[in-house]
Design a protein around this motif. Structure first.
Motif, PDB file in Angstrom:
ATOM      1  N   ALA A   1       1.271  -4.093  -7.707  1.00  0.00           N
ATOM      2  CA  ALA A   1       1.625  -3.424  -6.472  1.00  0.00           C
ATOM      3  C   ALA A   1       2.010  -3.806  -5.265  1.00  0.00           C
ATOM      4  CB  ALA A   1       0.987  -1.968  -6.492  1.00  0.00           C
ATOM      5  N   LEU A   2       0.682  -4.686  -4.784  1.00  0.00           N
ATOM      6  CA  LEU A   2       0.659  -5.337  -3.297  1.00  0.00           C
ATOM      7  C   LEU A   2       1.695  -6.401  -3.535  1.00  0.00           C
ATOM      8  CD1 LEU A   2      -3.076  -5.277  -2.403  1.00  0.00           C
ATOM      9  CD2 LEU A   2      -1.299  -3.592  -1.837  1.00  0.00           C
ATOM     10  N   ALA A   3       1.720  -7.302  -4.467  1.00  0.00           N
ATOM     11  CA  ALA A   3       2.798  -8.138  -4.622  1.00  0.00           C
ATOM     12  C   ALA A   3       4.155  -7.770  -4.300  1.00  0.00           C
ATOM     13  CB  ALA A   3       2.596  -8.958  -6.023  1.00  0.00           C
ATOM     14  N   THR A   4       4.379  -6.566  -4.885  1.00  0.00           N
ATOM     15  CA  THR A   4       5.618  -5.998  -4.641  1.00  0.00           C
ATOM     16  C   THR A   4       6.191  -5.823  -3.296  1.00  0.00           C
ATOM     17  OG1 THR A   4       5.845  -5.142  -6.973  1.00  0.00           O
ATOM     18  CG2 THR A   4       7.103  -4.013  -5.558  1.00  0.00           C
TER      19      THR A   4
ATOM     20  N   PRO B   1      -0.325  -6.741   2.688  1.00  0.00           N
ATOM     21  CA  PRO B   1      -0.030  -5.187   2.360  1.00  0.00           C
ATOM     22  C   PRO B   1      -1.580  -4.810   2.084  1.00  0.00           C
ATOM     23  CG  PRO B   1       1.271  -6.669   0.966  1.00  0.00           C
ATOM     24  CD  PRO B   1       0.665  -7.654   1.790  1.00  0.00           C
ATOM     25  N   MET B   2      -2.572  -5.440   1.738  1.00  0.00           N
ATOM     26  CA  MET B   2      -3.882  -4.744   1.847  1.00  0.00           C
ATOM     27  C   MET B   2      -4.359  -4.243   3.286  1.00  0.00           C
ATOM     28  SD  MET B   2      -6.538  -4.474  -0.050  1.00  0.00           S
ATOM     29  CE  MET B   2      -6.450  -5.080  -1.560  1.00  0.00           C
ATOM     30  N   THR B   3      -3.712  -4.618   4.293  1.00  0.00           N
ATOM     31  CA  THR B   3      -4.092  -4.196   5.670  1.00  0.00           C
ATOM     32  C   THR B   3      -3.473  -2.598   5.813  1.00  0.00           C
ATOM     33  OG1 THR B   3      -3.577  -6.359   6.545  1.00  0.00           O
ATOM     34  CG2 THR B   3      -3.961  -4.284   8.174  1.00  0.00           C
ATOM     35  N   LEU B   4      -2.499  -2.384   5.098  1.00  0.00           N
ATOM     36  CA  LEU B   4      -1.942  -1.108   4.976  1.00  0.00           C
ATOM     37  C   LEU B   4      -3.044  -0.089   4.288  1.00  0.00           C
ATOM     38  CD1 LEU B   4      -0.006   1.387   4.587  1.00  0.00           C
ATOM     39  CD2 LEU B   4       1.034   0.385   2.667  1.00  0.00           C
TER      40      LEU B   4
END
Length: 288
Positions: free
Chosen positions: A240-243, A209-212
Motif C-alpha cells: 500500500a505504501l509503495a502505491t 508515505p510512512m510519515t502520513l
C-alpha cells in the motif's frame, strides 16, 4: 415498542486512549488541528459581536484558546473534549471530559460553541448537533470543523487494493467520514438558523508515505472502530505504501456554521413575496 439502537461504528474509549497517548508528541503533528483553529479564529474575527461565554470542544480546542485575539472578542472560555488527559497535556487547566453528544452543561449556557476535530468520531452526529444547539443561548454562534468524506481517500484505496491482492479479502482500515452534502440538512434538523456548509481541502505531499501514518498516530487519529479489524500484515502495508509513494494526500475539512434562532435574525422571504420575477430579471440582463 422501543426501537433498537443502531450498532456503534466507533469505540469512544479506544479513541480516548489514542488521544491520551498522542498528547506527548502532539505538537509535532498538529498541523491539521492548528489549521482548523486558525480558520475558526478568522471566522470569529469577522463577527461584530461580543461572546461572553464560549465552549471550545475537541482536540483542536486548546489551540484555538491559545491563539485567540482581542479582535475575536471572546470572554470566558470552557474547554472540553473526549479525553481530559489529552487536554491537560496540552496545557488546559480543568478541562471538562465530555463527548459531543452528551455535554454536561445546562441549556443556554454559552453564546458561542466551537467544535474542532471531534464530530467525525461520533456515531450519533445528529444527536451531537442537537446537544450543541441545546447549550447555545438565542443568537449564539456555532462553528464546527471536521474531516469530511474525501479525507484519506487515497490511503483507503491503497490499503483496500493491497489487502485484496495479498489476502483475497479486506478489513476496514480508514474510518468513514461525514458527507458534507448531508451536513446542511443536519444543521437545520438540529434547530440552527442561517446554516452554512463549506469545504476546505488541505493537500499534503509526503516524501515518505510512512510519515502520513506517523502523523495520524501523532494526532490520535488512528482507527478506533467498535468492531475491530484484522491485524494489518506487513506485506500488505508495504504494498500500500509503495502505491502511495509520490501521491498527494487530501484532508478534506468540512466547516459548519449556524446560529441559535433569535427574532433579530434575517428571515427568508415567503414564496411569492418577491416584487419582481426572475423572468423579468433575465430579460433585463439580456437587454444590457
Amino acid at each position: 415498542m422501543t426501537q433498537p439502537s443502531p450498532p456503534s461504528v466507533f469505540a469512544p474509549e479506544l479513541r480516548k486512549l489514542r488521544l491520551a497517548r498522542a498528547a506527548r508528541n502532539f505538537p509535532a503533528h498538529d498541523f491539521l488541528h492548528r489549521k482548523v483553529a486558525e480558520d475558526a479564529l478568522d471566522r470569529l474575527e469577522t463577527v461584530q459581536k461580543r461572546f461572553e461565554r464560549a465552549l471550545f470542544h475537541g482536540p483542536g480546542a486548546p489551540l484555538l484558546a491559545e491563539i485567540l485575539t482581542e479582535k475575536a472578542d471572546v470572554g470566558e472560555v470552557t474547554i472540553a473534549g473526549e479525553s481530559a488527559a489529552f487536554l491537560k497535556a496540552l496545557g488546559t487547566d480543568a478541562p471538562v471530559e465530555a463527548r459531543a453528544n452528551a455535554l454536561p452543561f445546562a441549556d443556554k449556557s454559552f453564546d458561542l460553541v466551537v467544535s474542532l476535530m471531534s464530530l467525525h468520531a461520533e456515531d450519533d452526529l445528529p444527536g451531537a448537533l442537537v446537544e450543541m444547539r441545546r447549550v447555545l443561548e438565542p443568537d449564539g454562534l456555532f462553528i464546527a470543523s471536521f474531516p469530511a468524506e474525501r479525507t484519506l481517500s487515497n490511503l483507503r484505496q491503497a490499503l483496500r487494493d493491497a489487502e485484496a491482492a495479498v489476502t483475497g479479502g479486506v478489513s476496514p482500515r480508514v474510518a468513514p467520514f461525514v458527507a458534507t452534502k448531508d451536513a446542511g440538512g443536519l444543521l437545520q434538523r438540529a434547530g440552527f438558523a442561517l446554516p452554512v456548509v463549506d469545504v476546505q481541502p488541505v493537500t499534503v505531499r509526503y516524501r515518505n508515505p510512512m510519515t502520513l501514518l506517523q502523523d495520524l498516530r501523532g494526532m490520535g487519529e488512528t482507527l478506533a472502530l467498535a468492531k475491530g479489524s484484522r491485524a494489518l500484515r506487513r506485506d500488505v502495508l508495504g504494498q500500500a505504501l509503495a502505491t502511495l509513494d509520490g501521491q498527494e494526500t487530501v484532508f478534506e475539512i468540512g466547516v459548519l456554521t449556524g446560529w441559535a434562532p433569535h427574532p433579530s435574525q434575517p428571515k427568508p422571504l415567503k414564496p411569492g413575496s418577491a416584487k419582481a420575477s426572475l423572468a423579468d430579471a433575465v430579460r433585463g440582463m439580456k437587454g444590457d
